[in-house]
Scaffold this motif. Structure first.
Motif, PDB file in Angstrom:
ATOM      1  N   PRO A   5      31.554  17.124  49.671  1.00  0.00           N
ATOM      2  CA  PRO A   5      32.771  17.631  49.026  1.00  0.00           C
ATOM      3  C   PRO A   5      33.793  16.522  48.824  1.00  0.00           C
ATOM      4  O   PRO A   5      33.789  15.496  49.510  1.00  0.00           O
ATOM      5  N   LEU A   6      34.696  16.754  47.893  1.00  0.00           N
ATOM      6  CA  LEU A   6      35.786  15.826  47.605  1.00  0.00           C
ATOM      7  C   LEU A   6      37.083  16.405  48.146  1.00  0.00           C
ATOM      8  O   LEU A   6      37.438  17.546  47.846  1.00  0.00           O
ATOM      9  N   ALA A   7      37.781  15.631  48.970  1.00  0.00           N
ATOM     10  CA  ALA A   7      39.042  16.092  49.532  1.00  0.00           C
ATOM     11  C   ALA A   7      40.132  16.103  48.464  1.00  0.00           C
ATOM     12  O   ALA A   7      40.192  15.237  47.592  1.00  0.00           O
ATOM     13  N   VAL A   8      40.994  17.101  48.540  1.00  0.00           N
ATOM     14  CA  VAL A   8      42.147  17.231  47.653  1.00  0.00           C
ATOM     15  C   VAL A   8      43.386  17.362  48.529  1.00  0.00           C
ATOM     16  O   VAL A   8      43.376  18.101  49.516  1.00  0.00           O
ATOM     17  N   THR A   9      44.442  16.618  48.188  1.00  0.00           N
ATOM     18  CA  THR A   9      45.679  16.731  48.957  1.00  0.00           C
ATOM     19  C   THR A   9      46.211  18.150  48.844  1.00  0.00           C
ATOM     20  O   THR A   9      46.535  18.621  47.743  1.00  0.00           O
ATOM     21  N   PHE A  10      46.294  18.824  49.978  1.00  0.00           N
ATOM     22  CA  PHE A  10      46.712  20.223  49.972  1.00  0.00           C
ATOM     23  C   PHE A  10      47.491  20.522  51.251  1.00  0.00           C
ATOM     24  O   PHE A  10      47.093  20.069  52.326  1.00  0.00           O
ATOM     25  N   PRO A  11      48.599  21.244  51.140  1.00  0.00           N
ATOM     26  CA  PRO A  11      49.193  21.734  49.896  1.00  0.00           C
ATOM     27  C   PRO A  11      50.010  20.640  49.209  1.00  0.00           C
ATOM     28  O   PRO A  11      50.572  19.768  49.867  1.00  0.00           O
ATOM     29  N   SER A  12      50.045  20.676  47.905  1.00  0.00           N
ATOM     30  CA  SER A  12      50.834  19.727  47.128  1.00  0.00           C
ATOM     31  C   SER A  12      51.423  20.460  45.936  1.00  0.00           C
ATOM     32  O   SER A  12      50.708  21.146  45.208  1.00  0.00           O
ATOM     33  N   ASN A  13      52.728  20.318  45.762  1.00  0.00           N
ATOM     34  CA  ASN A  13      53.425  20.963  44.648  1.00  0.00           C
ATOM     35  C   ASN A  13      54.530  20.016  44.196  1.00  0.00           C
ATOM     36  O   ASN A  13      55.568  19.901  44.829  1.00  0.00           O
TER      37      ASN A  13
END
Length: 791
Positions: free
Chosen positions: A581-589
């Motif tokens: 899997p590929l990590a995603v910066t979360f939470p980000s707004n």
């Protein structure tokens, strides 16, 4: 317990405009205190090292089942290893009995490259001397079939490992380091050792995990466990379906896991922290999470509360509301009790009593959490410590329960029917309970008497941006320097992260970092004073204002306007063809607006576009009002990762968003490029090229028609007036041109079906002329007529 890793990996300024690698927040101490801690730890390590012998040398234990490595014909396989090292044998054998735990390790590895010689010529054997003993059995070097004993006990150095000192954790681990001489490519290193003893904090219970792969390829991996048949053992494989061979040997049960030709573990960048590619088997005497909670509960019992701590609690009791009391206690433990963990022996899991932590003003995560929970309970706010895993998070659901499953401790507090998860190791956290957000640990084992399972910690998400940026460019004229202003507003978790970083740097340092951040795109940028910082602690909002001047703003009569903060969120991994899997910066707004104030109004291309997939939602809008061009961007992530099967689709979305997050404006041009720069520009250029080809094709066809008509026309036909500038037809007014053209017939087909297709003025021999092109509506032949108008 390892040091806290914050939920939002955040940095004020990234070194790369396209990077989202964000530095973790760290609790900060005064330099003098840090120096004192180093001295304290060094003294403690020396006393531990001198308390008992470091290691002994003995033959392998009799209970060990000898396993031989196949060394013949292995050079070719060793050369195939990318690291230059291949494990011919990876043997681990463990025996659990009433007297404790004995662990035996036998490693045979071959080096094939000169670069890898350094890797294998230094052996490091780790142990915790407060409850473990190290026994070295052999260290041999095999070359060309000859075995040489290279074990030199007097040359083995004992060093303090302490790989977590940068996190202010001292666990007392020592390493026996053997430096091997004259190791060459093709050599085989064959060594074996035992580490005996188990942490007394487990009270005789057993828990461990055996890895079933290594960073280097393994020819033969052998894992063996001898277990008392009278005791229950729970076995759970992870990332593998390999089952052990089980048999009875007297009063013991033998478990054996075997693998051959095991490939090296392939690590891909940007994987989620909870994803583990290493196959393993988890072993534990703890059947359920309730078993672990019952084991841990006595460790967190508070014996007494000192008068000093009682006095401080009484001061907080005088605050007007329960919320005010909770926030005051949280702020005290977070900011006034510095982070330092001395985790020797049982203190790896046993917290220090709250009164002592309060008195000495330092402690690790479990010390600070127990102190905060104690204070809150004394204030009438129900609170409990809770074990979490900052990396594994929700994957704990599939783990075999064990005390070793957790690496951090926080506090669960109940107030007015709501649950709050408080992390005492976060420094400079502000705001009220209305602005509260939960840390992203996802699962917790709460130290309640009735705990039966893990508790879900809801992931924090915000419907409104936690970072808002306004970039203003004021262009007074197209040949003057441009004023650049940046206003950045941080809220919630982003404000906490920035507040921590600002506490450790001056405004001068902040300004320098910020200047270099923007200079990556605009080399001629200069700062106009230091950044201005305002902090609304109650609302938990920080605003930073920056001012710059950009001298060489236009490059080749154009400027590319970026949305750098949004661009920081659009990172791409080094490995795009992924099996993980590929990590995603979360939470980000994040929301960013770019305003371009031009010297005058000019026509620009406007529009909006949305890019969305399962992990993120990105919008780009371009609008214009008078002389102001406004670009508005938003990006919001919806989950913390993308499955391997969806990575290609996600990266296409990221590429599209990255293209949209820039806007090219021509210097003083009447039309600006679209904000959706790359694709739109390419389409525009293709359109222009196509029109140009069409124009030249039509022009060529007309010329051929004219030439063909001239070839068939009678040679004695006199030249018609007006076909050349020298024979221009003289008229008094331009309105007479239309009447003249009604009598013109086509030189190609002879029909009077010609109409005006183009008109323009020119000066010829100081005389004003008008040239009119007519075109036959039937054969599409064309010709030009020149008219001289009276002045």
């Amino acid at each position: 317990m390892k040091y806290y890793v914050p939920p939002r990996r955040f940095a004020l300024f990234n070194s790369s405009r396209r990077s989202t690698s964000k530095s973790p927040r760290r609790n900060t101490n005064a330099r003098a205190f840090a120096l004192a801690c180093v001295v304290l730890l060094a003294v403690a390590a020396c006393s531990v090292a001198q308390a008992k012998p470091s290691f002994t040398v003995h033959p392998q234990p009799s209970w060990v089942q000898p396993v031989a490595a196949q060394t013949a014909g292995t050079v070719a396989r060793a050369q195939d290893a990318e690291s230059g090292v291949r494990l011919l044998l990876d043997d681990r054998q463990t025996r659990v009995g009433n007297k404790g735990v004995e662990e035996y390790f036998h490693i045979v590895e071959q080096v094939s490259t000169a670069a890898a010689v350094e890797k294998v010529s230094q052996l490091q054997l780790d142990f915790e001397p407060s409850y473990q003993s190290l026994v070295i059995h052999q260290i041999n070097l095999v070359r060309a079939g000859q075995t040489v004993n290279v074990l030199r006990p007097s040359e083995i150095k004992i060093i303090e490992q302490e790989g977590e000192l940068d996190q202010r954790l001292f666990n007392g681990t020592l390493s026996a380091v053997a430096f091997l001489s004259d190791v060459r490519p093709g050599d085989v290193i064959d060594y074996a050792y035992s580490v005996n003893g188990d942490n007394p904090v487990l009270a005789g219970n057993y828990a461990d995990a055996f890895p079933l792969a290594e960073n280097d390829p393994v020819d033969y991996l052998h894992a063996r466990l001898l277990w008392p048949s009278s005791r229950r053992l729970f076995v759970r494989p992870q990332q593998t379906d390999l089952q052990p061979t089980v048999r009875q040997i007297g009063g013991e049960t033998e478990y054996v896991w075997e693998r051959r030709d095991v490939p090296a573990v392939e690590a891909e960048d940007s994987t989620p922290s909870w994803f583990d590619t290493v196959p393993s088997v988890q072993l534990s005497e703890f059947e359920t999470w309730a078993d672990v909670a019952r084991w841990a509960a006595p460790l967190y019992e508070v014996k007494t509360i000192s008068p000093a701590l009682k006095g401080q609690i009484e001061e907080w009791r005088g605050l007007p509301t329960a919320e005010a009391r909770l926030l005051a206690a949280r702020r005290f433990v977070q900011d006034e009790v510095r982070y330092l963990g001395i985790e020797l022996g049982t203190y790896s899991h046993v917290p220090t009593q709250p009164s002592k932590v309060f008195e000495r003003r330092f402690g690790d995560c479990k010390d600070k959490s127990l102190l905060l929970a104690t204070i809150l309970n004394a204030l009438g706010i129900e609170a409990h410590t809770a074990l979490v895993n900052t990396d594994a998070r929700h994957t704990l659901d599939a783990w075999q329960p064990s005390p070793y499953d957790f690496d951090h401790v926080i506090v669960e507090a109940e107030l007015d029917g709501k649950t709050y998860w408080l992390d005492p190791t976060i420094s400079y956290q502000r705001g009220t309970l209305a602005t509260y957000y939960a840390p992203e640990y996802e699962r917790a084992l709460v130290m309640r008497p009735d705990t039966e399972s893990l508790t879900v910690i809801p992931l924090a998400s915000s419907s409104s941006p936690t970072m808002t940026v306004l970039d203003e460019y004021r262009v007074k004229s197209f040949d003057a320097p441009v004023a650049f202003r940046v206003t950045t507003t941080y809220r919630g978790m982003d404000a906490d992260a920035v507040r921590y970083q600002l506490a450790g740097k001056s405004r001068k340092d902040l300004g320098k970092e910020s200047l270099n951040y923007y200079a990556e795109h605009d080399r001629s940028i200069q700062g106009d004073g230091l950044p201005e910082v305002s902090d609304d602690e109650e609302a938990n909002v920080i605003t930073i204002n920056e001012r710059y001047t950009i001298t060489n703003f236009w490059k080749e009569s154009a400027h590319e306007f970026l949305a750098p903060r949004v661009g920081d969120e659009l990172d791409k991994p080094g490995v795009s063809r992924r099996s993980t899997p590929l990590a995603v910066t979360f939470p980000s707004n994040v929301e960013e607006t770019v305003e371009i104030h031009l010297p005058r109004a000019q026509s620009v291309t406007t529009g909006d576009e949305t890019v969305e997939d399962e992990a993120m939602s990105f919008t780009a809008q371009a609008s214009a009002e008078n002389n102001i061009v406004r670009l508005h961007y938003t990006i919001r992530t919806k989950q913390d990762s993308v499955a391997a099967a969806g990575v290609e689709r996600h990266l296409l979305a990221v590429d599209r968003a990255r293209d949209l997050a820039s806007y090219e404006l021509k210097q003083g041009a009447s039309v600006a490029a679209s904000p959706f720069s790359k694709d739109a520009r390419e389409a525009f250029y293709m359109l222009v090229a196509g029109l140009a080809l069409l124009f030249f094709y039509v022009k060529l066809k007309r010329r051929r028609s004219t030439r063909r008509a001239a070839e068939i026309a009678p040679q004695h036909t006199p030249a018609r007036p007006g076909l050349k500038p020298e024979t221009a037809i003289r008229l008094r007014e331009e309105t007479e041109i239309k009447r003249f053209l009604t009598d013109v017939s086509c030189p190609g087909c002879g029909r009077r079906e010609c109409g005006e297709s183009a008109r323009q003025g020119l000066i010829y021999d100081d005389e004003r002329l008008v040239v009119v092109q007519i075109e036959c509506e039937r054969c599409r032949n064309s010709q030009d007529f020149y008219f001289a108008l009276a002045v």
